[in-house]
Design a protein around this motif. Structure first.
Motif, PDB file in Angstrom:
ATOM      1  N   ALA A 188       0.826  -1.207   0.000  1.00 20.44           N
ATOM      2  CA  ALA A 188       0.000   0.000   0.000  1.00 20.44           C
ATOM      3  C   ALA A 188       0.861   1.258   0.000  1.00 20.44           C
ATOM      4  O   ALA A 188       0.533   2.257  -0.653  1.00 20.44           O
ATOM      5  CB  ALA A 188      -0.930  -0.012   1.210  1.00 20.44           C
ATOM      6  N   ILE A 189       1.990   1.226   0.723  1.00 15.89           N
ATOM      7  CA  ILE A 189       2.916   2.365   0.710  1.00 15.89           C
ATOM      8  C   ILE A 189       3.497   2.540  -0.682  1.00 15.89           C
ATOM      9  O   ILE A 189       3.558   3.660  -1.217  1.00 15.89           O
ATOM     10  CB  ILE A 189       4.035   2.152   1.752  1.00 15.89           C
ATOM     11  N   GLU A 190       3.912   1.446  -1.280  1.00 18.65           N
ATOM     12  CA  GLU A 190       4.518   1.511  -2.624  1.00 18.65           C
ATOM     13  C   GLU A 190       3.541   2.027  -3.671  1.00 18.65           C
ATOM     14  O   GLU A 190       3.939   2.678  -4.642  1.00 18.65           O
ATOM     15  CB  GLU A 190       5.024   0.120  -3.022  1.00 18.65           C
ATOM     16  N   GLN A 191       2.251   1.754  -3.475  1.00 22.98           N
ATOM     17  CA  GLN A 191       1.229   2.178  -4.449  1.00 22.98           C
ATOM     18  C   GLN A 191       0.646   3.552  -4.113  1.00 22.98           C
ATOM     19  O   GLN A 191      -0.289   3.999  -4.774  1.00 22.98           O
ATOM     20  CB  GLN A 191       0.103   1.143  -4.492  1.00 22.98           C
ATOM     21  N   ASN A 192       1.211   4.203  -3.102  1.00 20.90           N
ATOM     22  CA  ASN A 192       0.725   5.522  -2.653  1.00 20.90           C
ATOM     23  C   ASN A 192      -0.711   5.473  -2.139  1.00 20.90           C
ATOM     24  O   ASN A 192      -1.432   6.473  -2.209  1.00 20.90           O
ATOM     25  CB  ASN A 192       0.843   6.569  -3.778  1.00 20.90           C
ATOM     26  N   TRP A 193      -1.116   4.329  -1.614  1.00 22.84           N
ATOM     27  CA  TRP A 193      -2.422   4.244  -0.953  1.00 22.84           C
ATOM     28  C   TRP A 193      -2.315   4.764   0.483  1.00 22.84           C
ATOM     29  O   TRP A 193      -3.336   5.066   1.104  1.00 22.84           O
ATOM     30  CB  TRP A 193      -2.920   2.796  -0.906  1.00 22.84           C
ATOM     31  N   ILE A 194      -1.082   4.843   0.972  1.00 22.29           N
ATOM     32  CA  ILE A 194      -0.827   5.340   2.320  1.00 22.29           C
ATOM     33  C   ILE A 194      -0.353   6.785   2.231  1.00 22.29           C
ATOM     34  O   ILE A 194       0.579   7.107   1.485  1.00 22.29           O
ATOM     35  CB  ILE A 194       0.254   4.501   3.034  1.00 22.29           C
ATOM     36  N   ASP A 195      -1.009   7.667   2.987  1.00 24.07           N
ATOM     37  CA  ASP A 195      -0.618   9.077   3.034  1.00 24.07           C
ATOM     38  C   ASP A 195       0.389   9.241   4.171  1.00 24.07           C
ATOM     39  O   ASP A 195       0.021   9.361   5.340  1.00 24.07           O
ATOM     40  CB  ASP A 195      -1.849   9.955   3.273  1.00 24.07           C
ATOM     41  N   ILE A 196       1.677   9.262   3.809  1.00 20.81           N
ATOM     42  CA  ILE A 196       2.724   9.284   4.829  1.00 20.81           C
ATOM     43  C   ILE A 196       2.724  10.592   5.618  1.00 20.81           C
ATOM     44  O   ILE A 196       3.223  10.641   6.745  1.00 20.81           O
ATOM     45  CB  ILE A 196       4.113   9.035   4.206  1.00 20.81           C
ATOM     46  N   THR A 197       2.156  11.640   5.045  1.00 17.96           N
ATOM     47  CA  THR A 197       2.147  12.932   5.755  1.00 17.96           C
ATOM     48  C   THR A 197       1.259  12.894   6.993  1.00 17.96           C
ATOM     49  O   THR A 197       1.360  13.754   7.863  1.00 17.96           O
ATOM     50  CB  THR A 197       1.659  14.058   4.825  1.00 17.96           C
ATOM     51  N   LYS A 198       0.381  11.888   7.060  1.00 18.36           N
ATOM     52  CA  LYS A 198      -0.527  11.798   8.206  1.00 18.36           C
ATOM     53  C   LYS A 198       0.174  11.230   9.447  1.00 18.36           C
ATOM     54  O   LYS A 198      -0.331  11.372  10.554  1.00 18.36           O
ATOM     55  CB  LYS A 198      -1.728  10.913   7.855  1.00 18.36           C
ATOM     56  N   TYR A 199       1.323  10.570   9.256  1.00 15.40           N
ATOM     57  CA  TYR A 199       2.009  10.021  10.424  1.00 15.40           C
ATOM     58  C   TYR A 199       3.483  10.402  10.486  1.00 15.40           C
ATOM     59  O   TYR A 199       4.155  10.129  11.478  1.00 15.40           O
ATOM     60  CB  TYR A 199       1.861   8.499  10.486  1.00 15.40           C
ATOM     61  N   LEU A 211       9.710   4.034   5.770  1.00 12.58           N
ATOM     62  CA  LEU A 211       8.331   4.530   5.880  1.00 12.58           C
ATOM     63  C   LEU A 211       7.445   3.495   6.562  1.00 12.58           C
ATOM     64  O   LEU A 211       6.581   3.841   7.377  1.00 12.58           O
ATOM     65  CB  LEU A 211       7.779   4.861   4.491  1.00 12.58           C
ATOM     66  N   TYR A 212       7.675   2.243   6.236  1.00 12.66           N
ATOM     67  CA  TYR A 212       6.874   1.190   6.844  1.00 12.66           C
ATOM     68  C   TYR A 212       7.177   1.062   8.329  1.00 12.66           C
ATOM     69  O   TYR A 212       6.268   0.910   9.152  1.00 12.66           O
ATOM     70  CB  TYR A 212       7.108  -0.143   6.137  1.00 12.66           C
ATOM     71  N   LYS A 213       8.464   1.144   8.695  1.00 14.62           N
ATOM     72  CA  LYS A 213       8.839   1.065  10.109  1.00 14.62           C
ATOM     73  C   LYS A 213       8.171   2.192  10.902  1.00 14.62           C
ATOM     74  O   LYS A 213       7.649   1.970  12.000  1.00 14.62           O
ATOM     75  CB  LYS A 213      10.355   1.145  10.254  1.00 14.62           C
ATOM     76  N   ASP A 214       8.164   3.392  10.322  1.00 15.15           N
ATOM     77  CA  ASP A 214       7.513   4.514  10.995  1.00 15.15           C
ATOM     78  C   ASP A 214       6.010   4.283  11.118  1.00 15.15           C
ATOM     79  O   ASP A 214       5.394   4.656  12.124  1.00 15.15           O
ATOM     80  CB  ASP A 214       7.774   5.814  10.228  1.00 15.15           C
ATOM     81  N   LEU A 215       5.415   3.672  10.089  1.00 12.78           N
ATOM     82  CA  LEU A 215       3.980   3.384  10.123  1.00 12.78           C
ATOM     83  C   LEU A 215       3.662   2.398  11.244  1.00 12.78           C
ATOM     84  O   LEU A 215       2.676   2.570  11.979  1.00 12.78           O
ATOM     85  CB  LEU A 215       3.511   2.812   8.777  1.00 12.78           C
ATOM     86  N   VAL A 216       4.503   1.374  11.395  1.00 17.85           N
ATOM     87  CA  VAL A 216       4.294   0.393  12.456  1.00 17.85           C
ATOM     88  C   VAL A 216       4.419   1.055  13.823  1.00 17.85           C
ATOM     89  O   VAL A 216       3.583   0.844  14.716  1.00 17.85           O
ATOM     90  CB  VAL A 216       5.289  -0.779  12.321  1.00 17.85           C
ATOM     91  N   ASP A 217       5.465   1.866  13.993  1.00 18.92           N
ATOM     92  CA  ASP A 217       5.653   2.558  15.274  1.00 18.92           C
ATOM     93  C   ASP A 217       4.453   3.443  15.589  1.00 18.92           C
ATOM     94  O   ASP A 217       3.953   3.452  16.725  1.00 18.92           O
ATOM     95  CB  ASP A 217       6.925   3.410  15.242  1.00 18.92           C
ATOM     96  N   TYR A 218       4.016   4.192  14.591  1.00 20.46           N
ATOM     97  CA  TYR A 218       2.869   5.087  14.793  1.00 20.46           C
ATOM     98  C   TYR A 218       1.622   4.286  15.165  1.00 20.46           C
ATOM     99  O   TYR A 218       0.894   4.643  16.100  1.00 20.46           O
ATOM    100  CB  TYR A 218       2.599   5.890  13.517  1.00 20.46           C
ATOM    101  N   THR A 219       1.382   3.197  14.447  1.00 16.46           N
ATOM    102  CA  THR A 219       0.165   2.403  14.648  1.00 16.46           C
ATOM    103  C   THR A 219       0.127   1.791  16.035  1.00 16.46           C
ATOM    104  O   THR A 219      -0.886   1.871  16.747  1.00 16.46           O
ATOM    105  CB  THR A 219       0.069   1.293  13.578  1.00 16.46           C
ATOM    106  N   LEU A 220       1.221   1.179  16.449  1.00 11.30           N
ATOM    107  CA  LEU A 220       1.242   0.527  17.754  1.00 11.30           C
ATOM    108  C   LEU A 220       1.131   1.549  18.883  1.00 11.30           C
ATOM    109  O   LEU A 220       0.498   1.286  19.914  1.00 11.30           O
ATOM    110  CB  LEU A 220       2.505  -0.312  17.907  1.00 11.30           C
ATOM    111  N   GLU A 221       1.736   2.705  18.699  1.00 12.09           N
ATOM    112  CA  GLU A 221       1.603   3.759  19.700  1.00 12.09           C
ATOM    113  C   GLU A 221       0.166   4.253  19.766  1.00 12.09           C
ATOM    114  O   GLU A 221      -0.383   4.483  20.847  1.00 12.09           O
ATOM    115  CB  GLU A 221       2.542   4.927  19.359  1.00 12.09           C
ATOM    116  N   TYR A 222      -0.454   4.389  18.609  1.00 10.98           N
ATOM    117  CA  TYR A 222      -1.850   4.851  18.558  1.00 10.98           C
ATOM    118  C   TYR A 222      -2.766   3.852  19.272  1.00 10.98           C
ATOM    119  O   TYR A 222      -3.674   4.243  20.015  1.00 10.98           O
ATOM    120  CB  TYR A 222      -2.290   5.023  17.109  1.00 10.98           C
ATOM    121  N   LEU A 223      -2.534   2.563  19.065  1.00 12.44           N
ATOM    122  CA  LEU A 223      -3.408   1.540  19.637  1.00 12.44           C
ATOM    123  C   LEU A 223      -3.417   1.564  21.157  1.00 12.44           C
ATOM    124  O   LEU A 223      -4.424   1.211  21.780  1.00 12.44           O
ATOM    125  CB  LEU A 223      -2.985   0.150  19.148  1.00 12.44           C
ATOM    126  N   THR A 224      -2.300   1.983  21.762  1.00 11.26           N
ATOM    127  CA  THR A 224      -2.240   1.979  23.225  1.00 11.26           C
ATOM    128  C   THR A 224      -3.244   2.950  23.839  1.00 11.26           C
ATOM    129  O   THR A 224      -3.592   2.807  25.018  1.00 11.26           O
ATOM    130  CB  THR A 224      -0.823   2.346  23.718  1.00 11.26           C
TER     131      THR A 224
END
Length: 644
Positions: A188-199, A211-224
């Motif tokens: 999804a990141i490679e296809q620009n389905w993910i808006d990286i500016t949001k995280y 970019l994916y590592k940052d997405l994972v970090d953001y997501t897991l932090e958000y879930l808490t």
């Protein structure tokens, strides 16, 4: 009603009053009176709640999960009930952090924190870019977390659902559950389905891996800090026996949901009463209501009209709410509870919910068939069990048995699908001339005569009805894409009861001044009159509806003759069917008509049962204290009873 007062005040730049202007004191205004019978409205609400609670009570089983996928066999695992205490906000999980939290609350919180730590650790491992854990190979718990993550990213606008290429191989693999969630998100990141500016907090160049590592970090932090994710963790903590139903039931007392004066409190706390028995007892006594739990069924509606005048006597939606807590200064906690309650108490189920009408629609098909001459009151159609004249080969509800050769009155009584398949077939031209469009045109014509092509006129928000647009054979039994509100079905029932008078409804009765003088009166207008049936044809329809009620155990020994029609409407196979009933009474001189729907109420018998109770209250057939007893109405269905 009061007209608001006002005063004009002039202030300087720092807010000090420098002059006073015009002033108007509050004065008494006019009062608006409704046609609603307050006592009937209240009684109908209570009876509807008692019926819904009784259905829920009868379906609860002492199991963790259910794998039943047939709508008629759906049960409610007791663990769904326990989880609903958290999921629907009956228990406040944020209160677990309070300094004065009970020992039970602290124990549950500790178990949760350990579970959350474990879950986030496993998720981080699964989301690692080198992990090959395919979705359908994950445990059900982690499938749920994976789905939640993708869904949450979409709701946050990080994952642009509109950008998805549904034809791509990766997307199709994800939909078919054959794709690892990490591989899906990287793609999804490679296809620009993910808006990286949001995280991404900083604009920087990065490769996909970063970019994916940052997405994972953001997501897991958000879930808490995400309440719905926390509830999902609680669900599996409960299913894994990390916490118990008894603990959650005890917290109901700790948080003041239930009073410790309750006789069951010492029995539960000492272990003399199981959590299973406790929850069923509280549902039966309505100390915990279906509207609080938001499990199927948890909602319903009923509308009662005077067929002689078209007046709205009651318009009930369940669950309701206390609007006093939303007047003047709004109780913000209460409003938050209402908006987050999955039973949706702010939604008016009487005027806004639309479902298929089920077999209640067969009166329209009877009208169309009789008026168009494709049947008469005496002509018979033989039920062969399965209708083979259309490609989907639909079956009668009684298949593999059949109803034999029956006329229209008997077909209404038996709710014979086959009979009305044949009527729909004939309306569409029949053998050698069958045409879908022609059949739909006829069904639309007669549904419109009953007012089912437009809203009813009530002065509150009302969803528009929808007459079927395809498959006349199925539409003739209330299926296809027929969709109507309860108030629309009530107007339809009123038209049947009055032998063709269709009213434009109003909730208003009068406007009066502060001294009680009537300034303006309101009454329903006649929208149209159905003049396509003669007296004997109306007799045949009414007689069929009378036989419906005579065949229902609910109306055994009922002192008022009632005519009605049941209906069962399936929405999805994994949830119970909707239960419907329309009717009127007394049979020979109708003075009240009714339409009732219990969403996901399993069988039309249940809608008929509560309709009977409401009519019993209206006619004084049963003592009020016996009807409004404050307990769930536990009902059982006869195996041979028509419930279509």
């Amino acid at each position: 009603m009061l007209f608001r007062s006002y005063e004009t005040i002039y202030v300087d730049s720092v807010g000090n009053t420098i002059a006073e202007g015009e002033y108007q004191a509050a004065t008494s205004g006019n009062d608006v009176y409704l046609s609603i019978d307050m006592d009937l409205q209240k009684a109908a609400y209570i009876l509807l709640e008692q019926e819904i609670a009784g259905i829920l009570y009868s379906k609860i089983q002492n199991i963790k999960e259910s794998n039943i996928n047939s709508s008629s066999d759906v049960v409610v695992p007791i663990y769904d009930v326990y989880f609903s205490l958290i999921n629907n906000g009956i228990i406040d999980i944020n209160a677990f952090f309070d300094s004065d939290a009970s020992d039970t609350e602290k124990t549950v919180l500790s178990a949760y924190e350990s579970k959350e730590k474990e879950v986030l650790s496993v998720l981080r491992s699964q989301l690692n870019s080198s992990n090959e854990a395919v979705y359908n190979e994950l445990p059900a718990e982690y499938q749920a977390y994976s789905t939640y993550i993708v869904t949450k990213l979409k709701s946050l606008g990080i994952f642009d659902a509109n950008a998805i290429d549904n034809d791509s191989e990766v997307q199709q693999s994800w939909v078919s559950e054959e794709m690892a969630v990490n591989k899906y998100l990287i793609y999804a990141i490679e296809q620009n389905w993910i808006d990286i500016t949001k995280y991404e907090s900083e604009a920087k160049y990065a490769d996909t891996e970063e970019l994916y590592k940052d997405l994972v970090d953001y997501t897991l932090e958000y879930l808490t800090n995400d309440t719905n994710f926390q509830k999902l963790v609680y669900k599996y903590l409960l299913l894994d026996d990390g916490i118990s139903g008894t603990q959650l039931c005890m917290i109901l007392y700790d948080q003041g949901v239930l009073s410790t004066d309750d006789e069951d409190y010492p029995r539960l706390s000492s272990g003399q009463m199981t959590a299973f028995d406790f929850m069923r007892a509280k549902i039966k006594s309505l100390d915990i209501t279906p509207g609080q739990l938001a499990l199927d069924p948890c909602s319903g509606s009923t509308v009662l009209l005077n067929p002689k005048t078209g007046e709205v006597l009651a318009m009930v939606t369940y669950p309701g709410y206390d609007n006093n807590r939303l007047a003047n200064s709004v109780d913000s906690d209460y409003y938050a509870y209402l908006t987050n309650n999955a039973a949706n108490p702010l939604y008016n189920y009487a005027t806004q919910q639309r479902t298929a009408p089920g077999s209640t629609f067969k009166i329209i098909s009877s009208t169309a068939g009789l008026s168009e001459g494709v049947i008469t009151t005496t002509s018979e159609i033989t039920d062969l069990g399965q209708f083979t004249k259309v490609s989907n080969n639909p079956k009668c509800w009684i298949y593999p048995s059949n109803h034999g050769s029956i006329n229209v009155s008997e077909a209404i009584r038996d709710s014979c699908n086959y009979f009305f398949y044949e009527v729909g077939w004939r309306l569409a031209g029949g053998d050698g001339a069958y045409d879908d469009a022609k059949g739909i045109e006829k069904i639309t014509q007669y549904a419109s005569l009953y007012g089912l092509d437009e809203t009813t006129g009530v002065e509150i928000e009302e969803n528009s009805p929808h007459i079927a647009t395809e498959y006349p054979v199925m539409a003739a039994i209330g299926q296809s894409d027929n969709n109507y509100t309860t108030v629309g079905l009530a107007r339809y029932a009123t038209a049947i009861a009055s032998r063709g008078t269709v009213y434009q409804l109003t909730l208003l009765d009068s406007v009066r001044d502060s001294d009680g003088n009537i300034l303006q009166s309101y009454s329903p207008d006649i929208r149209n009159h159905i003049d396509v049936l003669n007296s004997s044809e109306w007799d045949a329809i009414h007689y069929g509806m009378k036989m419906v009620c005579e065949s229902l155990s609910s109306f055994n020994n009922f002192s008022v003759e009632v005519a009605g029609k049941t209906g069962t409407a399936q929405q999805v196979s994994s949830r119970p069917n909707h239960a419907l009933f329309i009717g009127f009474a007394p049979y020979n001189n109708p003075e009240i008509s009714i339409a009732t729907r219990i969403a996901y109420g399993y069988t039309s018998h249940n809608a008929a049962e509560v309709s009977k109770d409401i009519l019993a209250y209206y006619f004084g057939v049963s003592a009020t204290e016996d009807l409004l007893n404050g307990e769930a109405n536990i009902v059982t269905n006869s195996e041979n009873e028509i419930t279509d």
